[in-house]
Scaffold this motif. Structure first.
Motif, PDB file in Angstrom:
ATOM      1  N   LEU A  35      -8.852   6.217  -4.764  1.00  0.00           N
ATOM      2  CA  LEU A  35      -8.829   5.665  -3.414  1.00  0.00           C
ATOM      3  C   LEU A  35     -10.089   6.054  -2.657  1.00  0.00           C
ATOM      4  CD1 LEU A  35      -5.148   6.426  -2.341  1.00  0.00           C
ATOM      5  CD2 LEU A  35      -6.068   4.249  -3.135  1.00  0.00           C
ATOM      6  N   ALA A  36     -10.643   5.102  -1.909  1.00  0.00           N
ATOM      7  CA  ALA A  36     -11.766   5.401  -1.030  1.00  0.00           C
ATOM      8  C   ALA A  36     -11.273   6.197   0.172  1.00  0.00           C
ATOM      9  CB  ALA A  36     -12.420   4.097  -0.573  1.00  0.00           C
ATOM     10  N   ALA A  37     -12.204   6.836   0.872  1.00  0.00           N
ATOM     11  CA  ALA A  37     -11.825   7.713   1.985  1.00  0.00           C
ATOM     12  C   ALA A  37     -11.026   6.969   3.049  1.00  0.00           C
ATOM     13  CB  ALA A  37     -13.079   8.334   2.595  1.00  0.00           C
ATOM     14  N   ARG A  38     -11.454   5.760   3.394  1.00  0.00           N
ATOM     15  CA  ARG A  38     -10.729   5.061   4.460  1.00  0.00           C
ATOM     16  C   ARG A  38      -9.372   4.555   3.976  1.00  0.00           C
ATOM     17  NH1 ARG A  38     -13.357  -0.774   6.060  1.00  0.00           N
ATOM     18  NH2 ARG A  38     -13.053  -1.853   4.096  1.00  0.00           N
ATOM     19  N   GLU A  39      -9.246   4.309   2.665  1.00  0.00           N
ATOM     20  CA  GLU A  39      -7.939   3.932   2.130  1.00  0.00           C
ATOM     21  C   GLU A  39      -6.969   5.101   2.237  1.00  0.00           C
ATOM     22  OE1 GLU A  39      -9.246   0.601  -1.216  1.00  0.00           O
ATOM     23  OE2 GLU A  39      -9.218   2.712  -1.775  1.00  0.00           O
ATOM     24  N   VAL A  40      -7.481   6.302   1.950  1.00  0.00           N
ATOM     25  CA  VAL A  40      -6.654   7.501   2.099  1.00  0.00           C
ATOM     26  C   VAL A  40      -6.218   7.661   3.557  1.00  0.00           C
ATOM     27  CG1 VAL A  40      -6.668  10.033   1.978  1.00  0.00           C
ATOM     28  CG2 VAL A  40      -7.685   8.695   0.130  1.00  0.00           C
ATOM     29  N   ASP A  41      -7.169   7.455   4.493  1.00  0.00           N
ATOM     30  CA  ASP A  41      -6.841   7.586   5.920  1.00  0.00           C
ATOM     31  C   ASP A  41      -5.745   6.606   6.330  1.00  0.00           C
ATOM     32  OD1 ASP A  41      -8.748   9.555   6.219  1.00  0.00           O
ATOM     33  OD2 ASP A  41     -10.312   8.179   6.922  1.00  0.00           O
ATOM     34  N   VAL A  42      -5.870   5.360   5.868  1.00  0.00           N
ATOM     35  CA  VAL A  42      -4.881   4.341   6.233  1.00  0.00           C
ATOM     36  C   VAL A  42      -3.512   4.694   5.661  1.00  0.00           C
ATOM     37  CG1 VAL A  42      -4.191   1.933   5.890  1.00  0.00           C
ATOM     38  CG2 VAL A  42      -6.547   2.468   6.544  1.00  0.00           C
ATOM     39  N   GLU A  44      -5.858  -4.668  -0.525  1.00  0.00           N
ATOM     40  CA  GLU A  44      -6.731  -4.290  -1.629  1.00  0.00           C
ATOM     41  C   GLU A  44      -6.121  -3.145  -2.448  1.00  0.00           C
ATOM     42  OE1 GLU A  44     -10.369  -3.392   0.328  1.00  0.00           O
ATOM     43  OE2 GLU A  44     -10.858  -5.484   0.735  1.00  0.00           O
ATOM     44  N   ILE A  45      -5.513  -2.177  -1.750  1.00  0.00           N
ATOM     45  CA  ILE A  45      -4.858  -1.062  -2.450  1.00  0.00           C
ATOM     46  C   ILE A  45      -3.735  -1.590  -3.340  1.00  0.00           C
ATOM     47  CG2 ILE A  45      -3.427   0.998  -2.149  1.00  0.00           C
ATOM     48  CD1 ILE A  45      -4.960   1.486   0.496  1.00  0.00           C
ATOM     49  N   ASN A  46      -2.874  -2.434  -2.759  1.00  0.00           N
ATOM     50  CA  ASN A  46      -1.737  -2.959  -3.516  1.00  0.00           C
ATOM     51  C   ASN A  46      -2.187  -3.807  -4.694  1.00  0.00           C
ATOM     52  OD1 ASN A  46       0.131  -1.718  -1.857  1.00  0.00           O
ATOM     53  ND2 ASN A  46       0.373  -3.472  -0.510  1.00  0.00           N
ATOM     54  N   THR A  47      -3.238  -4.606  -4.491  1.00  0.00           N
ATOM     55  CA  THR A  47      -3.739  -5.461  -5.570  1.00  0.00           C
ATOM     56  C   THR A  47      -4.342  -4.628  -6.693  1.00  0.00           C
ATOM     57  OG1 THR A  47      -4.203  -7.261  -4.015  1.00  0.00           O
ATOM     58  CG2 THR A  47      -5.336  -7.337  -6.141  1.00  0.00           C
ATOM     59  N   ARG A  48      -5.172  -3.677  -6.333  1.00  0.00           N
ATOM     60  CA  ARG A  48      -5.875  -2.882  -7.330  1.00  0.00           C
ATOM     61  C   ARG A  48      -4.940  -1.998  -8.142  1.00  0.00           C
ATOM     62  NH1 ARG A  48      -8.943  -0.450  -4.096  1.00  0.00           N
ATOM     63  NH2 ARG A  48      -8.373   1.733  -4.298  1.00  0.00           N
ATOM     64  N   LEU A  49      -3.952  -1.406  -7.467  1.00  0.00           N
ATOM     65  CA  LEU A  49      -3.038  -0.485  -8.140  1.00  0.00           C
ATOM     66  C   LEU A  49      -1.733  -1.150  -8.569  1.00  0.00           C
ATOM     67  CD1 LEU A  49      -3.560   2.676  -5.887  1.00  0.00           C
ATOM     68  CD2 LEU A  49      -4.688   2.080  -8.039  1.00  0.00           C
ATOM     69  N   ARG A  50      -1.643  -2.483  -8.349  1.00  0.00           N
ATOM     70  CA  ARG A  50      -0.475  -3.273  -8.753  1.00  0.00           C
ATOM     71  C   ARG A  50       0.810  -2.725  -8.111  1.00  0.00           C
ATOM     72  NH1 ARG A  50      -3.919  -3.113 -13.110  1.00  0.00           N
ATOM     73  NH2 ARG A  50      -4.528  -5.132 -13.960  1.00  0.00           N
ATOM     74  N   LEU A  51       0.756  -2.572  -6.797  1.00  0.00           N
ATOM     75  CA  LEU A  51       1.895  -2.069  -6.038  1.00  0.00           C
ATOM     76  C   LEU A  51       2.526  -3.211  -5.256  1.00  0.00           C
ATOM     77  CD1 LEU A  51       0.117   1.167  -4.793  1.00  0.00           C
ATOM     78  CD2 LEU A  51       1.662   0.951  -6.742  1.00  0.00           C
ATOM     79  N   ARG A  52       3.789  -3.030  -4.847  1.00  0.00           N
ATOM     80  CA  ARG A  52       4.529  -4.140  -4.243  1.00  0.00           C
ATOM     81  C   ARG A  52       4.332  -4.253  -2.734  1.00  0.00           C
ATOM     82  NH1 ARG A  52       8.124  -1.775  -7.710  1.00  0.00           N
ATOM     83  NH2 ARG A  52       9.220  -0.725  -6.008  1.00  0.00           N
ATOM     84  N   ASN A  53       4.261  -3.136  -2.042  1.00  0.00           N
ATOM     85  CA  ASN A  53       4.203  -3.164  -0.577  1.00  0.00           C
ATOM     86  C   ASN A  53       3.705  -1.812  -0.062  1.00  0.00           C
ATOM     87  OD1 ASN A  53       6.484  -1.406  -0.769  1.00  0.00           O
ATOM     88  ND2 ASN A  53       7.815  -3.216  -0.906  1.00  0.00           N
ATOM     89  N   ARG A  54       3.729  -1.644   1.259  1.00  0.00           N
ATOM     90  CA  ARG A  54       3.212  -0.409   1.863  1.00  0.00           C
ATOM     91  C   ARG A  54       4.006   0.815   1.424  1.00  0.00           C
ATOM     92  NH1 ARG A  54       1.543  -1.716   8.126  1.00  0.00           N
ATOM     93  NH2 ARG A  54       0.491  -3.691   7.735  1.00  0.00           N
ATOM     94  N   ALA A  55       5.309   0.670   1.421  1.00  0.00           N
ATOM     95  CA  ALA A  55       6.146   1.811   1.054  1.00  0.00           C
ATOM     96  C   ALA A  55       5.864   2.239  -0.385  1.00  0.00           C
ATOM     97  CB  ALA A  55       7.620   1.461   1.224  1.00  0.00           C
ATOM     98  N   HIS A  56       5.700   1.257  -1.269  1.00  0.00           N
ATOM     99  CA  HIS A  56       5.388   1.554  -2.662  1.00  0.00           C
ATOM    100  C   HIS A  56       4.032   2.249  -2.756  1.00  0.00           C
ATOM    101  CE1 HIS A  56       5.125  -0.088  -7.071  1.00  0.00           C
ATOM    102  NE2 HIS A  56       5.380   1.212  -7.026  1.00  0.00           N
ATOM    103  N   ALA A  57       3.045   1.781  -1.956  1.00  0.00           N
ATOM    104  CA  ALA A  57       1.706   2.373  -1.968  1.00  0.00           C
ATOM    105  C   ALA A  57       1.734   3.821  -1.505  1.00  0.00           C
ATOM    106  CB  ALA A  57       0.759   1.550  -1.099  1.00  0.00           C
ATOM    107  N   VAL A  58       2.486   4.072  -0.421  1.00  0.00           N
ATOM    108  CA  VAL A  58       2.582   5.446   0.102  1.00  0.00           C
ATOM    109  C   VAL A  58       3.259   6.350  -0.926  1.00  0.00           C
ATOM    110  CG1 VAL A  58       3.677   6.907   1.844  1.00  0.00           C
ATOM    111  CG2 VAL A  58       2.502   4.800   2.530  1.00  0.00           C
ATOM    112  N   GLY A  59       4.366   5.875  -1.502  1.00  0.00           N
ATOM    113  CA  GLY A  59       5.076   6.670  -2.501  1.00  0.00           C
ATOM    114  C   GLY A  59       4.200   6.966  -3.705  1.00  0.00           C
ATOM    115  N   TYR A  60       3.467   5.976  -4.163  1.00  0.00           N
ATOM    116  CA  TYR A  60       2.558   6.144  -5.307  1.00  0.00           C
ATOM    117  C   TYR A  60       1.499   7.198  -4.993  1.00  0.00           C
ATOM    118  CZ  TYR A  60      -1.031   4.807  -8.740  1.00  0.00           C
ATOM    119  OH  TYR A  60      -1.968   4.813  -9.734  1.00  0.00           O
ATOM    120  N   ALA A  61       0.879   7.066  -3.805  1.00  0.00           N
ATOM    121  CA  ALA A  61      -0.188   8.002  -3.423  1.00  0.00           C
ATOM    122  C   ALA A  61       0.335   9.416  -3.297  1.00  0.00           C
ATOM    123  CB  ALA A  61      -0.820   7.538  -2.107  1.00  0.00           C
TER     124      ALA A  61
END
Length: 208
Positions: free
Chosen positions: A148-155, A185-202
């Protein structure tokens, strides 16, 4: 001079499409195709303001349905846009500010020959990304902070704290559209479904 390169142009904004067509039509190296001739295209020239969700959907559709190689003319190129573009099969990227007639023709003919074209700074980004992928492949844990890029981590950190898109945009001094694009972009790159999935993954992988 060899045979003319058949080119189909795509743009959500008809003004952008007209501008590119106006540049290419007089050139003998290029055969500009009409909407009913796109299946003959050797190069698909996509013109967009930025690589957002609509642009990604168009690029993916072309990758699935067309034998043409894709060149992208883009206004703004931010964040993980390069990775998204390459994952969508884009063979060349040209910034719109640099897209004069000669540069457009050079990119189209290079793509038709099977070559790839990137501005120097984007080539550096691509090499960095390849290095990240190699390091991740060698890391037995699979995922590292460099995913993850720095601003992706911040978001993602702010999403995990319960802030909505508008609040995150205010805190990071971005537009709401930019925040939405970062999450997409995060969801597309990491093949995640939504925000909650992205947060849980991270969180599971120690990225935030």
């Amino acid at each position: 001079m060899g045979p003319r390169v058949p080119v189909a142009t795509y743009a959500a904004d008809p003004i952008l499409r007209f501008g590119v067509a106006h540049q290419l039509r007089p050139r003998p190296e290029v055969e500009l195709l009409g909407p009913d001739e796109e299946d003959r295209a050797k190069v698909a020239l996509v013109v967009v303001d930025q690589v957002d969700e609509d642009a990604v959907q168009l690029l993916l559709r072309l990758r699935r349905s067309s034998a043409a190689r894709t060149a992208l003319v883009v206004g703004r190129f931010e964040g993980a846009a390069l990775r998204s573009a390459i994952e969508c099969g884009v063979a060349a990227v040209l910034r719109r500010s640099e897209a004069d007639q000669d540069r457009l023709v050079a990119v189209v003919t290079a793509v038709a020959r099977g070559e790839g074209v990137l501005p120097g700074d984007l080539l550096g980004q691509l090499l960095d990304h390849v290095g990240q992928l190699q390091r991740a492949a060698l890391d037995p844990r699979g995922v590292t902070l460099s995913t993850l890029a720095a601003r992706e981590v911040d978001v993602l950190r702010l999403v995990s704290e319960g802030f909505d898109t508008n609040e995150i945009a205010d805190k990071l001094s971005y537009s709401e559209r930019t925040i939405k694009n970062i999450l997409y972009e995060i969801n597309t790159r990491l093949r995640l479904r939504n925000r909650a999935h992205a947060v849980g993954y991270a969180m599971r992988n120690g990225l935030i």
